[in-house]
Write an enzyme that holds these catalytic residues in place. Structure first.
Site: not given
Length: 567
Positions: A145, A301, A303, A305
């Site tokens: 992440s 961000d 990734d 999500d």
């Protein structure tokens, strides 16, 4: 420890990490070796996350293979159809992520479990979407992440499409422990494909996610999208292609993407820390917005999500909205576009209570959960009924989910929704700041803050101290009720006690006489206390917004100072 190192070198399939470990041994780096071998990366409800390197307390190919074997064994033990249902696997743009994803596929296929493996990098919500879309037994996303470049991670979703919660985390962890003592069996991916145990998820799969988002009725509010402009950054992550596509599908033709941050790059060369909440992380997208006179500066961000946004102010400068402000705007907007009385919305216990106030006023069902999106979606599935369908949930750490196409936070659909919200306001000459002010005038001015306090490591645990001698006042204000999530009880000032229907957690919440709130979360791993503060100030129609904000901030500053001094 020498025996463990020798055994590790015999099992490790990666010459790079073997060489790294051999060098540490040659250098007699005893402290470093002890850190890597005295414990193993702990598998929990967020899966695994840690620094990449050799040894059981690092992220590497052997740890990934053992983890995937443990996951497979748990799936086979708990679901008779798991092998046939299969597991979706995707990965982000970090240097080792593709290899880790392929190792996961090889370990699962060797157990006879079908795998659906993405052909290229994929945003976390796109992988989570696959569980329900393909009706699989689980999903795995290899991602760290918004953590620094040295990290990677292994996130697991259950067959309901949400992140795993107890007892699955402990069950998988127990099987991983067994796998560390067993022989590693892998299946070559070409062999897995030939045997029907590997299905490649190509562009058609990504288009299925795109179609699901575009067909979501909550994301079909088209109010002159061509009349607003926005800047966007993927922050060197994997969101750009789908984010730009979804915005174009929704009619937003003035989108300016930060070229220097558009392509996946796990070294994150232009940011110190690839987290939109960190100071400086939004600098390039705000500069892009200024260059084009855009209304919004938006970010996912790495990734994709999470979703972050800065909005242009009257003076032409850009100001970040907090996660609670975005959540409040979403809640108000969505509940006014559906039949609120049949809707379910929620947030976490450390997020603003304003969403609950709005939901109650509009006749919607509202729920709270412990911190973490895994709780928001799992509880939503339990709470929703035919009469109250899940609509929206958020956590203050920039996580939002709108509708049920993805049962996890989805920064891509949140981006589209926020652009549509902004475009609708622009039709009447309003901005998101105008809308926030209108909400605050109706419900009260809510501001939130978070502080971490370092504690004396030799002192008794702070949570135990607070329970042994409960405070009666904070910042001169009486405590009207205390919620203790460790013992699952809410105690009122008159001594009345009510049960709390949430899993036990070491959290204390103090509700004060003026409507303010203090949340205390002792860290379980270090001598540190996380404190979340909320101040609620009434606003008169005659008072200027700036004056009310200054007054609320002064109250917040006083609350924080006096509370921290009391600790």
């Amino acid at each position: 420890m020498n025996n463990e190192i020798t055994r590790w070198l015999q099992r490790d399939p990666d010459p790079k990490s073997r060489q790294e470990l051999q060098q540490l041994v040659a250098d007699n780096a005893t402290a470093e070796l002890a850190d890597r071998f005295n414990r193993r990366l702990e598998f929990g409800t967020a899966g695994l996350r840690g620094v990449v390197g050799a040894g059981p307390n690092r992220m590497n190919r052997l740890v990934i293979q053992e983890t995937a074997i443990g996951l497979g064994q748990y799936l086979l033990r708990t679901d008779n159809a798991a092998a046939h249902k299969g597991v979706v696997i995707g990965y982000d743009g970090r240097p080792d992520s593709r290899q880790f994803a392929h190792d996961t596929a090889a370990a699962l296929a060797a157990q006879g479990i079908k795998v659906y493996l993405t052909t290229k990098v994929a945003a976390t919500p796109i992988v989570a979407f696959g569980v329900k879309h393909l009706q699989t037994a689980a999903a795995v996303v290899v991602t760290a992440s918004h953590n620094p470049p040295a990290y990677n991670g292994f996130k697991v979703y259950w067959n309901n499409g949400a992140q795993i919660i107890p007892p699955h985390d402990a069950g998988i962890a127990a099987e991983i422990d067994k796998a560390t003592q067993s022989e590693i069996h892998l299946m070559d991916l070409a062999e897995a494909e030939a045997k029907g145990l590997l299905v490649w998820l190509d562009d058609a799969y990504y288009q299925a996610y795109r179609q699901a988002i575009n067909s979501n009725p909550l994301l079909n509010n088209h109010h002159n999208p061509q009349d607003i402009s926005l800047a966007y950054t993927a922050m060197h992550g994997v969101g750009a292609e789908m984010a730009e596509t979804l915005l174009a599908d929704a009619g937003f033709s003035h989108v300016y993407s930060v070229a220097a941050q558009r392509e996946p790059d796990g070294t994150f060369p232009t940011v110190k820390f690839p987290n939109p909440e960190e100071p400086g992380a939004m600098d390039l997208v705000i500069a892009e917005a200024k260059q084009h006179g855009a209304i919004l500066a938006c970010a996912n961000d790495p990734d994709a999500d999470r979703f972050a946004v800065a909005a242009r102010c009257d003076d032409g400068e850009y100001k970040m909205l907090t996660g609670d402000q975005v959540g409040t705007l979403f809640g108000y907007y969505l509940l006014n576009h559906v039949q609120a009385s049949t809707s379910l919305v929620g947030n976490t216990i450390v997020s603003s209570t304003l969403l609950g106030k709005i939901a109650t006023a509009l006749g919607a069902q509202y729920y709270q959960t412990l911190t973490g999106f895994k709780w928001l979606t799992n509880v939503a599935m339990e709470r929703q009924t035919a009469d109250h369908q899940f609509l929206f949930a958020y956590e203050e750490a920039l996580g939002y989910t709108i509708g049920n196409a993805v049962w996890d936070k989805d920064g891509l659909s949140a981006l589209v929704a926020f652009a549509q919200l902004t475009a609708e306001l622009a039709v009447t000459g309003q901005t998101v700041w105008d809308q926030l002010e209108a909400i605050y005038r109706e419900y009260g001015l809510y501001i939130n803050a978070q502080r971490s306090i370092a504690l004396d490591p030799t002192a008794a645990p702070i949570g135990d101290s607070l329970r042994a001698m409960p405070p009666q006042v904070i910042a001169g204000l009486a405590i009207v009720r205390t919620e203790d999530f460790k013992i699952s009880l809410c105690t009122f000032a008159d001594g009345t006690v009510e049960a709390i229907d949430l899993p036990a957690s070491d959290v204390l919440i103090y509700h004060l006489a003026d409507g303010s709130r203090v949340v205390v979360r002792p860290s379980g791993t270090e001598p540190k206390l996380k404190c979340y503060y909320e101040v609620v100030e009434p606003m008169s129609q005659e008072e200027t917004f700036d004056h009310a904000q200054r007054r609320a901030q002064a109250t917040m500053d006083q609350l924080i100072a006096q509370h921290q001094a009391s600790l």
